[in-house]
Motif scaffolding. Structure first.
Motif, PDB file in Angstrom:
ATOM      1  N   ARG A 272      -7.979  -1.906  -1.726  1.00 33.68           N
ATOM      2  CA  ARG A 272      -7.828  -3.307  -1.050  1.00 33.68           C
ATOM      3  C   ARG A 272      -9.074  -3.824  -0.459  1.00 33.68           C
ATOM      4  NH1 ARG A 272      -3.762  -0.431   3.383  1.00 33.68           N
ATOM      5  NH2 ARG A 272      -2.926  -2.582   3.637  1.00 33.68           N
TER       6      ARG A 272
ATOM      7  N   ASP B 177      -7.360   1.223   5.941  1.00 35.52           N
ATOM      8  CA  ASP B 177      -7.013   2.339   5.042  1.00 35.52           C
ATOM      9  C   ASP B 177      -7.901   3.338   4.771  1.00 35.52           C
ATOM     10  OD1 ASP B 177      -5.511   3.652   2.941  1.00 35.52           O
ATOM     11  OD2 ASP B 177      -4.789   1.953   2.040  1.00 35.52           O
ATOM     12  N   ASP B 178      -7.689   4.500   4.366  1.00 43.77           N
ATOM     13  CA  ASP B 178      -8.699   5.550   3.763  1.00 43.77           C
ATOM     14  C   ASP B 178      -9.876   4.876   3.228  1.00 43.77           C
ATOM     15  OD1 ASP B 178      -9.535   7.446   1.710  1.00 43.77           O
ATOM     16  OD2 ASP B 178      -8.960   8.499   3.475  1.00 43.77           O
TER      17      ASP B 178
ATOM     18  N   ALA C 232       0.760  -1.424   0.119  1.00 47.50           N
ATOM     19  CA  ALA C 232       0.005  -0.105   0.002  1.00 47.50           C
ATOM     20  C   ALA C 232       0.856   1.177   0.022  1.00 47.50           C
ATOM     21  CB  ALA C 232      -1.142  -0.003   1.134  1.00 47.50           C
TER      22      ALA C 232
ATOM     23  N   ARG D 254       0.979   4.218  -2.991  1.00 48.52           N
ATOM     24  CA  ARG D 254       0.737   5.524  -2.663  1.00 48.52           C
ATOM     25  C   ARG D 254       1.815   6.399  -3.012  1.00 48.52           C
ATOM     26  NH1 ARG D 254      -1.677   3.500   2.004  1.00 48.52           N
ATOM     27  NH2 ARG D 254       0.261   3.914   3.181  1.00 48.52           N
TER      28      ARG D 254
ATOM     29  N   ASN E 239      -9.751   4.029  -0.483  1.00 45.36           N
ATOM     30  CA  ASN E 239      -9.043   2.899  -0.725  1.00 45.36           C
ATOM     31  C   ASN E 239      -9.133   1.361  -0.537  1.00 45.36           C
ATOM     32  OD1 ASN E 239      -7.288   4.912  -2.161  1.00 45.36           O
ATOM     33  ND2 ASN E 239      -6.160   5.332   0.008  1.00 45.36           N
ATOM     34  N   ILE E 240     -10.428   1.183  -0.010  1.00 45.79           N
ATOM     35  CA  ILE E 240     -10.824   0.155   0.985  1.00 45.79           C
ATOM     36  C   ILE E 240     -12.230  -0.267   0.607  1.00 45.79           C
ATOM     37  CG2 ILE E 240     -11.226   0.880   2.910  1.00 45.79           C
ATOM     38  CD1 ILE E 240      -9.289  -1.182   3.879  1.00 45.79           C
TER      39      ILE E 240
END
Length: 340
Positions: free
Chosen positions: A148, A155-156, A136, A140, A159-160
């Motif tokens: 993910r 994660d933020d 990750a 970035r 992003n997930i």
């Protein structure tokens, strides 16, 4: 030989410029809805299909999404691909699938090399590889779009996509207690995976809150394969007294438990209840059919693909997109109320 329609044909019949047609093809937001509908009507009538290479060059992207995995469960991978491909087909993207060994020291760099070599616009990362902090971080750092799939918030939210395994297994624990189960064993996945820990803790903590427990002697660490399910079942079912219920970290290992119970002449569910996790394509077809937690992996993959595409296209929607899906307990024939 019939001439293939071109973007110039679409523009002429729609009464707009070629640039406006290109904007519609590329999903740009700065086109009026009536104009968009008119252009799409002409595209459909002509059977026009834009050249993907030219489209990619015009938009400075490849229209390729990557799917990176390190998971031996073919049924899991199949469901993920179905979910992602459905979104890709509607959005004009293709999916490129790439295996990666999460145990390799250089796995992060190898994944990035694949993305750059294949000119991928963004990647969906499957568990257990999705738990890699190093991967990750390097994605970035290189400004590569990623999402993910995971069992908890790592994660933020842009992003997930999270399945909340702990809450799902907690529901299973409450069901087992309601059925009178007190002698419970667990075949976990590898305990260095977050998902394995979340599922084990979701079960044991809920049981403890309800006055039950899983003794350490009743916990066998597997590796999420059918073979380790067989090994775990043989170890647990040779105990005296043997457990009356086994929860396996996934359906593949639960299938191994059913096999061993059959070999040992232990009737399921009369003498032993069995439950798994995932609700893969075979869970309902086993004999007996398997009680399990349905993790909606196809829906997770669809949501992840949508997030990636919105990131690529700089959509504000990705900030407000849902990031969590709900798993569901599915009760079938492999569990029953214990005899008094």
């Amino acid at each position: 030989m019939e001439k293939r329609p071109t973007i110039n044909d679409v523009a002429r019949l729609a009464g707009v410029s070629k640039r406006t047609v290109s904007r519609v093809i590329n999903g740009a937001s700065n086109v009026g809805e009536s104009t968009r509908r008119n252009i799409q009507r002409v595209i459909d009538e002509l059977g026009f299909s834009p050249d993907k290479q030219a489209r990619g060059l015009a938009a400075s992207r490849s229209y390729l999404l990557g799917l990176i995995y390190d998971n031996s469960d073919a049924l899991f991978i199949d469901q993920i691909q179905r979910g992602a491909l459905d979104v890709c087909a509607r959005s004009g993207y293709e999916l490129v699938v790439h295996p990666c060994d999460s145990g390799a020291a250089d796995h992060a760099e190898k994944c990035v090399s694949f993305v750059q070599r294949s000119n991928i616009d963004g990647v969906i990362i499957l568990p257990p590889l999705s738990e890699s902090v190093a991967l990750a971080a390097v994605l970035r750092q290189r400004k590569i779009h990623y999402v993910r799939l995971a069992s908890l918030d790592l994660d933020d939210h842009t992003n997930i996509v999270v399945s909340d395994d702990r809450a799902a297994v907690s529901e299973l624990a409450r069901y087992l207690v309601s059925q009178g189960h007190t002698s419970i064993a667990v075949i976990t996945g590898p305990m260095h995976y977050h998902s394995s820990a979340e599922r084990l803790e979701g079960l044991t903590e809920t049981l403890a809150a309800l006055g039950g427990e899983v003794p350490q002697s009743h916990i066998f660490e597997g590796n999420n394969t059918y073979k380790s399910g067989v090994e775990g079942a043989r170890s647990l079912l040779q105990m005296t007294p043997r457990p009356r219920m086994i929860f396996a970290n996934n359906d593949e290992m639960a299938a191994g438990v059913l096999r061993v119970a059959h070999e040992m002449g232990i009737a399921v569910p009369d003498e032993l209840s069995v439950a798994g996790f995932d609700d893969n394509l075979l869970a309902s077809r086993m004999i007996p059919s398997l009680t399990t937690v349905r993790r909606p992996v196809a829906a997770m993959a669809s949501l992840a693909a949508q997030k990636i595409i919105r990131k690529i296209e700089n959509s504000a929607d990705v900030e407000t997109d849902s990031y969590q899906v709900r798993s569901q307990l599915i009760i079938r024939e492999s569990t029953r109320k214990t005899a008094k």
